[in-house]
Structure formats: C-alpha cells, structure tokens
Design a protein around this motif. Structure first.
Motif, PDB file in Angstrom:
ATOM      1  N   ALA A 141       0.854  -1.188   0.000  1.00 46.89           N
ATOM      2  CA  ALA A 141       0.000   0.000   0.000  1.00 46.89           C
ATOM      3  C   ALA A 141       0.882   1.228   0.000  1.00 46.89           C
ATOM      4  CB  ALA A 141      -0.908   0.003   1.224  1.00 46.89           C
ATOM      5  N   ALA A 142       0.347   2.322  -0.505  1.00 50.27           N
ATOM      6  CA  ALA A 142       1.056   3.603  -0.519  1.00 50.27           C
ATOM      7  C   ALA A 142       0.111   4.693  -0.023  1.00 50.27           C
ATOM      8  CB  ALA A 142       1.542   3.923  -1.930  1.00 50.27           C
ATOM      9  N   PRO A 143       0.634   5.709   0.676  1.00 52.09           N
ATOM     10  CA  PRO A 143      -0.211   6.802   1.178  1.00 52.09           C
ATOM     11  C   PRO A 143      -0.521   7.823   0.086  1.00 52.09           C
ATOM     12  CG  PRO A 143       2.049   7.153   1.851  1.00 52.09           C
ATOM     13  CD  PRO A 143       2.020   5.845   1.115  1.00 52.09           C
ATOM     14  N   THR A 144      -1.371   7.427  -0.866  1.00 45.39           N
ATOM     15  CA  THR A 144      -1.637   8.266  -2.032  1.00 45.39           C
ATOM     16  C   THR A 144      -2.761   9.269  -1.786  1.00 45.39           C
ATOM     17  OG1 THR A 144      -0.912   6.465  -3.464  1.00 45.39           O
ATOM     18  CG2 THR A 144      -2.218   8.202  -4.485  1.00 45.39           C
ATOM     19  N   GLU A 145      -3.934   8.777  -1.436  1.00 44.95           N
ATOM     20  CA  GLU A 145      -5.103   9.652  -1.281  1.00 44.95           C
ATOM     21  C   GLU A 145      -4.963  10.601  -0.096  1.00 44.95           C
ATOM     22  OE1 GLU A 145      -7.553   9.819  -3.492  1.00 44.95           O
ATOM     23  OE2 GLU A 145      -6.508   8.288  -4.663  1.00 44.95           O
ATOM     24  N   ASN A 146      -4.583  10.043   1.056  1.00 41.14           N
ATOM     25  CA  ASN A 146      -4.391  10.842   2.268  1.00 41.14           C
ATOM     26  C   ASN A 146      -2.960  10.661   2.734  1.00 41.14           C
ATOM     27  OD1 ASN A 146      -7.140  11.643   2.499  1.00 41.14           O
ATOM     28  ND2 ASN A 146      -7.623   9.616   3.319  1.00 41.14           N
ATOM     29  N   PRO A 147      -2.124  11.680   2.614  1.00 37.21           N
ATOM     30  CA  PRO A 147      -0.752  11.540   3.099  1.00 37.21           C
ATOM     31  C   PRO A 147      -0.743  11.160   4.581  1.00 37.21           C
ATOM     32  CG  PRO A 147      -0.972  13.531   1.802  1.00 37.21           C
ATOM     33  CD  PRO A 147      -2.357  12.989   1.997  1.00 37.21           C
ATOM     34  N   TYR A 148       0.116  10.214   4.921  1.00 41.55           N
ATOM     35  CA  TYR A 148       0.240   9.764   6.303  1.00 41.55           C
ATOM     36  C   TYR A 148       0.952  10.844   7.121  1.00 41.55           C
ATOM     37  CZ  TYR A 148       1.941   7.314  10.370  1.00 41.55           C
ATOM     38  OH  TYR A 148       2.216   6.971  11.663  1.00 41.55           O
ATOM     39  N   ARG A 169      -0.148   8.623  16.074  1.00 46.30           N
ATOM     40  CA  ARG A 169      -0.488   8.461  14.662  1.00 46.30           C
ATOM     41  C   ARG A 169      -1.593   9.457  14.343  1.00 46.30           C
ATOM     42  NH1 ARG A 169      -0.955   3.712  10.700  1.00 46.30           N
ATOM     43  NH2 ARG A 169       0.781   2.818  11.837  1.00 46.30           N
ATOM     44  N   GLY A 170      -1.409  10.246  13.297  1.00 44.20           N
ATOM     45  CA  GLY A 170      -2.391  11.262  12.940  1.00 44.20           C
ATOM     46  C   GLY A 170      -3.551  10.732  12.130  1.00 44.20           C
ATOM     47  N   ASN A 171      -3.291   9.782  11.234  1.00 36.99           N
ATOM     48  CA  ASN A 171      -4.354   9.175  10.430  1.00 36.99           C
ATOM     49  C   ASN A 171      -3.990   7.717  10.161  1.00 36.99           C
ATOM     50  OD1 ASN A 171      -2.309   9.562   8.571  1.00 36.99           O
ATOM     51  ND2 ASN A 171      -3.553  10.631   7.082  1.00 36.99           N
ATOM     52  N   ASN A 172      -4.778   7.050   9.338  1.00 35.97           N
ATOM     53  CA  ASN A 172      -4.615   5.609   9.085  1.00 35.97           C
ATOM     54  C   ASN A 172      -4.712   4.808  10.383  1.00 35.97           C
ATOM     55  OD1 ASN A 172      -3.505   6.968   6.710  1.00 35.97           O
ATOM     56  ND2 ASN A 172      -3.028   4.901   6.035  1.00 35.97           N
TER      57      ASN A 172
END
Length: 191
Positions: A141-148, A169-172
């Motif tokens: 997986a890559a943080p494309t849509e929502n930058p991590y 952790r801010g997101n994901n």
C-alpha cells in the motif's frame, strides 16, 4: 544529497532495467531565543518495473528508540512506493518552555515537538509484479489519497543524555494491528 541508481539488463547479467532518483535535504534553523528547528525533505522516484527490494519503503520504526527521519508509528513495510516525498520537522525549545516552571528549572530539561508526513504512489505495474498468491504476502500500500502523518512531544536533556518522545499516529488509525501511540527513547551526547 542527490543519488541516482541505474540498473541495466545488459550489464552483469542483471534482471531489471530501472532508474532510481532520490533527493534529500536537511536544514537546521536557529530561531533566536525560541530554540532550534530541524527540517528534512526527501523525495524519490523509481522508473521501471522492479521487485519489492528495489522499491522505496517509507521507513517505519518498530524499535523502542526514536530516530530522526523515521516514522515512529509505522510498521516495517506498511507503505511501499515507487514515487514518494517525506517531510520531517522537529523543534527543540532549548529550555525556553520548561525553564518557566519553578520546580523544573533546575533540571534543565528541553521540550521538543515534532511532525512527520509521507506521501507516495505505487504504480499498477510494480504492484502486479510484486503480487503473489501466497497468503503470507505483505500487502503493498502507498499513502496516495491521504498523506500519512504523525506528531510527537518529547522531553530531552534528562540526566544530560536521555530523551523521551511521546508520539501519536495522525491518520490511518483503522489499519488492524497498528499502534496509535508510542513512547520511545533516545540516548546521545549533544554539544
């Protein structure tokens, strides 16, 4: 720092044709009485179809120690990319904040805040090349849509050599088996 790596099938019986470009820049900023800010920007791109070992992995940190330019809340291989950009920011207040608290003034502690973010993409060709029917395969997986992103607060200069960071952790956060909070330490002499 600029690095270019080239793989060529016609040399040394190699298996892949690819070009990998990576750029990194780190800059300290001294902000008068407010302390020291350290920033780091890294970007890279891999041209061509390559296996997992030649792709760019966003550096996760699953140890008990804090390292600059790594992500404290990411697992190893949580994000794999062929195009990426990361940004790290860390501000050390050099005692400006904690020296205002009467009981802490004599300890000479340092308050530190940090922010890290990563964005990346993984092309369909590289995803297909690295996909197997093995159930134990690492999901790519890559943080494309929502930058991590993640952020941290720390205390340094403990006994003149120790530092403790609290990071979130801010997101994901919905990813199964991941940590959303960690306490990490660092040890070192800084002059």
């Amino acid at each position: 720092f600029l690095q270019v790596t080239r793989g060529n099938k016609s040399l040394f019986n190699s298996d892949f044709d690819y070009t990998k470009i990576q750029f990194s820049y780190t800059q300290p900023w001294f902000i008068g009485g407010l302390g020291r800010l350290k920033t780091s920007l890294e970007a890279g791109k891999t041209f061509g179809e390559v296996p997992l070992s030649l792709l760019s992995v966003v550096p996760g940190n699953q140890t008990y120690f804090a390292f600059f330019n790594t992500f404290n809340q990411l697992d190893f291989y949580e994000f794999v990319t062929d195009t990426y950009a990361t940004f790290h920011l860390e501000h050390n207040f050099n005692g400006r904040l904690l020296a205002r608290v009467p009981l802490l003034r004599k300890l000479n502690l340092r308050a530190i805040v940090g922010f890290r973010t990563a964005w990346g993409q993984l092309s369909d060709k590289n995803l297909f090349l690295n996909t197997t029917n093995n159930a134990a395969q690492i999901p790519l997986a890559a943080p494309t849509e929502n930058p991590y992103y993640e952020y941290s607060v720390g205390i340094g200069n403990i006994f003149k050599v120790l530092r403790i960071d609290f990071s979130w952790r801010g997101n994901n956060k919905e990813v199964p088996g991941t940590n959303n909070f960690a306490i990490k330490g660092a040890f070192g002499f800084h002059f």
